[in-house]
Design an enzyme around this catalytic site. Structure first.
Site, PDB file in Angstrom:
ATOM      1  N   HIS A 299       0.835  -1.198   0.000  1.00  0.00           N
ATOM      2  CA  HIS A 299       0.000   0.000   0.000  1.00  0.00           C
ATOM      3  C   HIS A 299       0.871   1.250   0.000  1.00  0.00           C
ATOM      4  O   HIS A 299       1.746   1.393   0.861  1.00  0.00           O
ATOM      5  CB  HIS A 299      -0.890   0.028   1.240  1.00  0.00           C
ATOM      6  CG  HIS A 299      -2.037  -0.917   1.188  1.00  0.00           C
ATOM      7  ND1 HIS A 299      -2.543  -1.530   2.321  1.00  0.00           N
ATOM      8  CD2 HIS A 299      -2.792  -1.361   0.159  1.00  0.00           C
ATOM      9  CE1 HIS A 299      -3.566  -2.297   1.977  1.00  0.00           C
ATOM     10  NE2 HIS A 299      -3.726  -2.221   0.670  1.00  0.00           N
ATOM     11  N   PHE A 473       3.623   0.190   4.801  1.00  0.00           N
ATOM     12  CA  PHE A 473       4.303  -0.936   5.461  1.00  0.00           C
ATOM     13  C   PHE A 473       3.460  -2.210   5.428  1.00  0.00           C
ATOM     14  O   PHE A 473       3.359  -2.920   6.423  1.00  0.00           O
ATOM     15  CB  PHE A 473       4.670  -0.576   6.906  1.00  0.00           C
ATOM     16  CG  PHE A 473       5.274   0.787   7.057  1.00  0.00           C
ATOM     17  CD1 PHE A 473       6.494   1.086   6.465  1.00  0.00           C
ATOM     18  CD2 PHE A 473       4.632   1.784   7.760  1.00  0.00           C
ATOM     19  CE1 PHE A 473       7.051   2.353   6.580  1.00  0.00           C
ATOM     20  CE2 PHE A 473       5.173   3.047   7.882  1.00  0.00           C
ATOM     21  CZ  PHE A 473       6.392   3.336   7.289  1.00  0.00           C
ATOM     22  N   HIS A 474       2.908  -2.532   4.251  1.00  0.00           N
ATOM     23  CA  HIS A 474       2.037  -3.693   4.130  1.00  0.00           C
ATOM     24  C   HIS A 474       2.474  -4.639   3.016  1.00  0.00           C
ATOM     25  O   HIS A 474       1.672  -5.020   2.167  1.00  0.00           O
ATOM     26  CB  HIS A 474       0.593  -3.239   3.868  1.00  0.00           C
ATOM     27  CG  HIS A 474      -0.010  -2.441   4.962  1.00  0.00           C
ATOM     28  ND1 HIS A 474      -1.097  -1.607   4.773  1.00  0.00           N
ATOM     29  CD2 HIS A 474       0.301  -2.348   6.280  1.00  0.00           C
ATOM     30  CE1 HIS A 474      -1.415  -1.035   5.911  1.00  0.00           C
ATOM     31  NE2 HIS A 474      -0.571  -1.460   6.838  1.00  0.00           N
ATOM     32  N   PRO A 475       3.730  -5.077   2.962  1.00  0.00           N
ATOM     33  CA  PRO A 475       4.131  -5.994   1.886  1.00  0.00           C
ATOM     34  C   PRO A 475       3.477  -7.356   2.049  1.00  0.00           C
ATOM     35  O   PRO A 475       3.443  -7.922   3.147  1.00  0.00           O
ATOM     36  CB  PRO A 475       5.653  -6.085   2.053  1.00  0.00           C
ATOM     37  CG  PRO A 475       5.885  -5.797   3.503  1.00  0.00           C
ATOM     38  CD  PRO A 475       4.841  -4.785   3.890  1.00  0.00           C
TER      39      PRO A 475
END
Length: 538
Positions: A299, A473-475
């Site tokens: 994101h 910070f949403h890998p």
């Protein structure tokens, strides 16, 4: 380390972030099986990470892997910093701690892609109600009495609620619970900070009663280097601790819960991945799995900023100096007790979408950017706000690749942000949706100036995204699950790695598509689901 050293167990789990502790706790409920949990970091002892307003002070330290992307062409060549937790609790020890589960369409979409209704929203909701301990439950939509404690974000200023009123005045939806029936509401969302003190997923699942189980061994500062194989069967994990290599054997299964960056790296180091890439590094191929390290999704967000008229108060500046930290330690009060970005609303910018395409995060402090965005006296001292528009369903896909065969060398992380041409155009719609909120009556005193201007062209918005957009910070997605017709599916719907035996994955890397929310809650769901699947296989 808890309990005695061991070199053999029924289950070996790699990673103690949002998934590994769940698996370790659930599997060790059966006293007939033994479990070893390996964590590369140490115990979570730095109390700054327990503070809602100071957790980011752990970034760049020993509790953080300290990753960064490659230079991103569509973001003006910028490298994007990617903090990932290297500590008990993983990223749940160093993140905002937002419990935002995603929409019904996400889970039903997973079920359709993988051909297994166990991933559908109906089952996910059942599991979430078991996981949660919130005063918003028990209800049809929320749980109470589960292991994961959470609470509404506190706010030191009424401006936090004024921003939510702006969302409703813009016509996007009422006040409500974004994790309930409809996401199209404005909410003071919940985080894993019950009573103002972070409770990581490791804290939630691995209390002293669980840690004292004789059949569970937790080994910290144990850096997994590779999965061991006998032919194509996973037999254990080699890890480094105290400068020496050790191996723990798994008589039943190895489970990777190391996250969307480390799990594909570990798979490739172990010979499971794209055969050509492995051979380039001189790694013997155990299984040619072209999807390992592919499908990276994340994101991005970009800000719309507002600055108040002179004399208007409402913001509450963040502060993490030593006096502020001491104030929190004395009574959990002061700036370190608050997270300034503490409201949220979801919107669909195009009619007919199955779920929201933007999450709008409301911050009761202004983001002044580089100092050239606003003009006037005492701009730096004025109140204001920021609305961060998060692109929830990016079409761009990136990769994680090995830089070398050295497990301690960071992998090459290339999200290829905005590489799909529709993402930038969609971003413009999301920023215009944010701008509509800035023009709401409630926010008028705080909107003497707004950036970009409300009449900005598409080109101005596009420049803003290229200049300012960064990761939420949403890998996810780098070892996705799928059905047998998908050659890039790394796991099957039971989370078993295709082409090998005795190896599963349970973390955000298995997400086929990114969630319309944040990734901690769905990762805990994946782990609970994995535990059910493993118990069924016993």
């Amino acid at each position: 380390m808890t309990n005695a050293d061991t070199n053999v167990a029924d289950y070996v789990i790699v990673g103690a972030g949002a998934a590994g502790p769940v698996l370790a706790a659930r599997l060790s409920e059966n006293p007939e099986v033994t479990v070893v949990l390996l964590e590369a970091g140490g115990e979570n002892t730095d109390d700054r990470g327990r503070m809602q307003g100071a957790f980011f002070l752990l970034w760049g330290g020993e509790a953080d892997w300290g990753y960064a992307t490659t230079a991103q062409p569509e973001l003006n060549g910028r490298q994007i910093y990617v903090p990932r937790g290297r500590v008990m609790g993983g990223s749940t020890a160093i993140n905002v701690g937002a419990w935002l589960r995603g929409s019904q369409a996400d889970y039903d979409g997973w079920a359709g892609l993988v051909g297994d209704k166990g991933w559908a929203f109906e089952n996910a909701l059942r599991v979430f109600r078991q996981i949660e301990d919130t005063d918003r439950g028990p209800s049809e939509w929320r749980g109470s009495g589960g292991p994961v404690g959470m609470a509404d974000l506190p706010a030191p200023t009424a401006l936090a609620d004024t921003l939510l009123e702006g969302f409703t005045e813009a016509g996007y939806g009422p006040r409500g619970d974004v994790d309930a029936e409809s996401p199209y509401v404005a909410d003071r969302y919940q985080t894993i900070f019950p009573e103002g003190y972070r409770q990581t997923i490791a804290d939630a699942y691995l209390g002293e009663d669980v840690r004292s189980r004789p059949n569970l061994t937790i080994i910290t500062r144990a850096f997994a280097r590779r999965v061991s194989f006998d032919g194509t069967r996973a037999t254990g994990v080699v890890y480094r601790k105290d400068g020496r290599d050790h191996e723990v054997s798994a008589t039943r299964e190895v489970v990777l819960s190391a996250g969307a960056i480390n799990t594909p790296q570990l798979l490739m180091l172990s010979g499971v991945g794209p055969a050509g890439h492995l051979r380039e590094h001189g790694i013997d191929v155990v299984a040619d799995a072209p999807g390992v390290g592919e499908n990276l999704q994340d994101h991005l967000f970009a800000p719309v900023r507002g600055v108040a008229r002179p004399g208007v108060e409402g913001s509450y500046p963040a502060n993490t100096d030593e006096a502020t930290l001491a104030e929190w330690r004395a009574g959990r009060t002061g700036p370190a007790a608050y997270w300034q970005q503490n409201g949220v609303g979801f919107v669909a910018t195009t009619p007919g979408l199955p779920g929201p395409d933007f999450e709008l995060m409301f911050q009761y402090n202004p983001d002044l950017g580089d100092g050239t965005l606003f003009s006037g006296e005492d701009i730096a001292g004025r109140s204001g706000y920021t609305i961060a528009a998060i692109l929830l369903q990016p079409r761009s896909r990136g990769t994680v690749r090995l830089a070398s065969t050295d497990p301690e060398e960071h992998p090459v992380i290339d999200p290829r942000y905005l590489s799909h041409p529709e993402d930038l155009a969609t971003f413009v719609r999301g920023l215009r949706a944010s701008h509509k909120i800035t023009q709401s009556p409630s926010l008028a005193p705080y909107t003497e100036q707004v950036h970009p201007p409300v009449d900005a062209s598409d080109e101005v918005y596009e420049k803003l995204v290229r200049d300012d957009a960064t990761t939420a910070f949403h890998p996810v997605g780098t070892a996705k699950m799928g059905d047998s017709s998908d050659p890039f599916a790394v796991t099957d719907p039971q989370l078993r790695v295709r082409g090998v035996q005795g190896l599963r994955i349970a973390d955000a890397s298995v997400f086929p598509t990114i969630i319309r929310g944040h990734t901690m809650a769905p990762t805990v769901f994946v782990a609970e689901r994995a535990a059910e699947l493993l118990r069924t296989a016993q």
